[in-house]
Design a protein around this motif. Structure first.
Motif, PDB file in Angstrom:
ATOM      1  N   LEU A  25       0.827  -1.198   0.000  1.00 46.95           N
ATOM      2  CA  LEU A  25       0.000   0.000   0.000  1.00 46.95           C
ATOM      3  C   LEU A  25       0.862   1.249   0.000  1.00 46.95           C
ATOM      4  O   LEU A  25       0.459   2.301  -0.445  1.00 46.95           O
ATOM      5  N   SER A  26       2.045   1.143   0.512  1.00 46.43           N
ATOM      6  CA  SER A  26       2.914   2.301   0.603  1.00 46.43           C
ATOM      7  C   SER A  26       4.363   1.879   0.576  1.00 46.43           C
ATOM      8  O   SER A  26       4.726   0.857   1.117  1.00 46.43           O
ATOM      9  N   ALA A  27       5.181   2.659  -0.061  1.00 46.41           N
ATOM     10  CA  ALA A  27       6.605   2.356  -0.099  1.00 46.41           C
ATOM     11  C   ALA A  27       7.344   3.070   1.016  1.00 46.41           C
ATOM     12  O   ALA A  27       8.519   2.822   1.241  1.00 46.41           O
ATOM     13  N   CYS A  28       6.668   3.956   1.715  1.00 45.20           N
ATOM     14  CA  CYS A  28       7.364   4.738   2.734  1.00 45.20           C
ATOM     15  C   CYS A  28       6.593   4.797   4.040  1.00 45.20           C
ATOM     16  O   CYS A  28       6.781   5.703   4.836  1.00 45.20           O
ATOM     17  N   GLY A  29       5.655   3.855   4.226  1.00 50.79           N
ATOM     18  CA  GLY A  29       4.971   3.780   5.514  1.00 50.79           C
ATOM     19  C   GLY A  29       3.695   4.584   5.596  1.00 50.79           C
ATOM     20  O   GLY A  29       3.002   4.552   6.596  1.00 50.79           O
ATOM     21  N   GLY A  35      -7.226   3.412   6.837  1.00 50.33           N
ATOM     22  CA  GLY A  35      -8.274   2.629   7.464  1.00 50.33           C
ATOM     23  C   GLY A  35      -8.529   1.289   6.832  1.00 50.33           C
ATOM     24  O   GLY A  35      -9.411   0.554   7.278  1.00 50.33           O
ATOM     25  N   ALA A  36      -7.753   0.937   5.800  1.00 51.27           N
ATOM     26  CA  ALA A  36      -7.962  -0.334   5.115  1.00 51.27           C
ATOM     27  C   ALA A  36      -6.909  -1.348   5.537  1.00 51.27           C
ATOM     28  O   ALA A  36      -5.723  -1.037   5.610  1.00 51.27           O
ATOM     29  N   ILE A 182      -4.638  -6.525  -5.721  1.00 52.78           N
ATOM     30  CA  ILE A 182      -4.718  -6.847  -4.296  1.00 52.78           C
ATOM     31  C   ILE A 182      -3.630  -6.091  -3.548  1.00 52.78           C
ATOM     32  O   ILE A 182      -2.440  -6.360  -3.736  1.00 52.78           O
ATOM     33  N   ASP A 183      -4.034  -5.145  -2.726  1.00 54.85           N
ATOM     34  CA  ASP A 183      -3.104  -4.359  -1.914  1.00 54.85           C
ATOM     35  C   ASP A 183      -3.297  -4.709  -0.447  1.00 54.85           C
ATOM     36  O   ASP A 183      -4.421  -4.727   0.045  1.00 54.85           O
ATOM     37  N   VAL A 184      -2.209  -4.984   0.250  1.00 54.05           N
ATOM     38  CA  VAL A 184      -2.271  -5.334   1.666  1.00 54.05           C
ATOM     39  C   VAL A 184      -1.573  -4.259   2.494  1.00 54.05           C
ATOM     40  O   VAL A 184      -0.494  -3.788   2.126  1.00 54.05           O
ATOM     41  N   ASN A 185      -2.195  -3.861   3.580  1.00 57.93           N
ATOM     42  CA  ASN A 185      -1.586  -2.879   4.472  1.00 57.93           C
ATOM     43  C   ASN A 185      -0.253  -3.425   5.001  1.00 57.93           C
ATOM     44  O   ASN A 185      -0.201  -4.546   5.499  1.00 57.93           O
ATOM     45  N   PRO A 186       0.826  -2.664   4.907  1.00 54.93           N
ATOM     46  CA  PRO A 186       2.151  -3.152   5.333  1.00 54.93           C
ATOM     47  C   PRO A 186       2.212  -3.633   6.771  1.00 54.93           C
ATOM     48  O   PRO A 186       3.055  -4.464   7.099  1.00 54.93           O
TER      49      PRO A 186
END
Length: 222
Positions: A25-29, A35-36, A182-186
């Motif tokens: 979901l993010s490359a930098c946190g 909220g997902a 499909i994106d997963v929260n880190p």
């Protein structure tokens, strides 16, 4: 005969995990979907949905006679639950593509059949909670998923009872998942392509929802 084949398919627990590429979901946190817990093809699995499902399992476990032991055995419940929620959406997508629909009447009949096999509704709830960390309120969702998987296999002419059929069913669902975003929260890790799992969570596609495996575990000598 067809009914017996389906029961055998539902009791298999060795289907290979799905393979899919999942960008973070993010490359930098910084979450790009606040909220997902995950986003599957634009459909959010919110943190509140995930924690609510986990909370229902923990609540049921604490109320069970062997609750403390169950809790110890499901230390990674949150990750395993998210893994299952993602898979449920993949199966739903595959069923929609195949034009497969599960009616409420079919679902109710399936539940009655499993309750009869398990020796009653309460025994089915207890067995699934102990064996697979499924809360009573989630049984229908699991049954619906299994009915969809079964009908996908039938539509493809696959017999999941065999290793070859099991592998063919997994490849079918892999193909569906690869076409999805499909994106997963880190905070929950990432979908590992090499291990084909969300971190260390490895849920099979087909699960024993009859409660029979749990009964066998209870009857084994210590």
């Amino acid at each position: 005969m067809e009914r017996r084949r389906r029961r055998s398919a539902l009791s298999l627990c060795s289907a290979a995990a799905l393979v899919t590429a999942v960008p973070l979901l993010s490359a930098c946190g910084q979450d790009t979907h606040p909220g997902a817990a995950a986003v599957v093809d634009g459909s959010r699995i919110s943190e509140s949905q995930l924690q609510s499902q986990v909370g229902e399992v923990r609540k049921a476990q604490r109320a069970a006679p062997q609750g403390e032991q169950m809790i110890k055995q499901t230390g990674r419940l949150t990750k395993a639950t998210l893994d299952g929620m993602i898979r449920e959406r993949i199966v739903a997508h595959a069923a929609e593509e195949a034009g497969i629909h599960v009616t409420r009447r079919q679902l109710q009949q399936e539940r009655r059949d499993f309750e009869r096999q398990a020796g009653g509704a309460k025994r089915l709830e207890q067995a699934l909670l102990q064996q697979q960390a499924i809360a009573p309120g989630e049984i229908d969702s699991q049954l619906r998923m299994q009915l969809r998987i079964d009908r996908i296999a039938q539509r493809e002419g696959i017999d999941p009872r065999t290793p070859q059929g099991n592998a063919a069913l997994t490849r079918k669902l892999q193909g569906v998942s690869k076409a999805m975003s499909i994106d997963v929260n880190p905070r929950y890790g990432e979908w590992d392509q090499r291990k084909t799992a969300l971190g260390e969570a490895r849920s099979p596609w087909l699960r024993d929802l009859s409660g029979r495996e749990a009964d066998r575990e209870q009857q084994r000598p210590m």
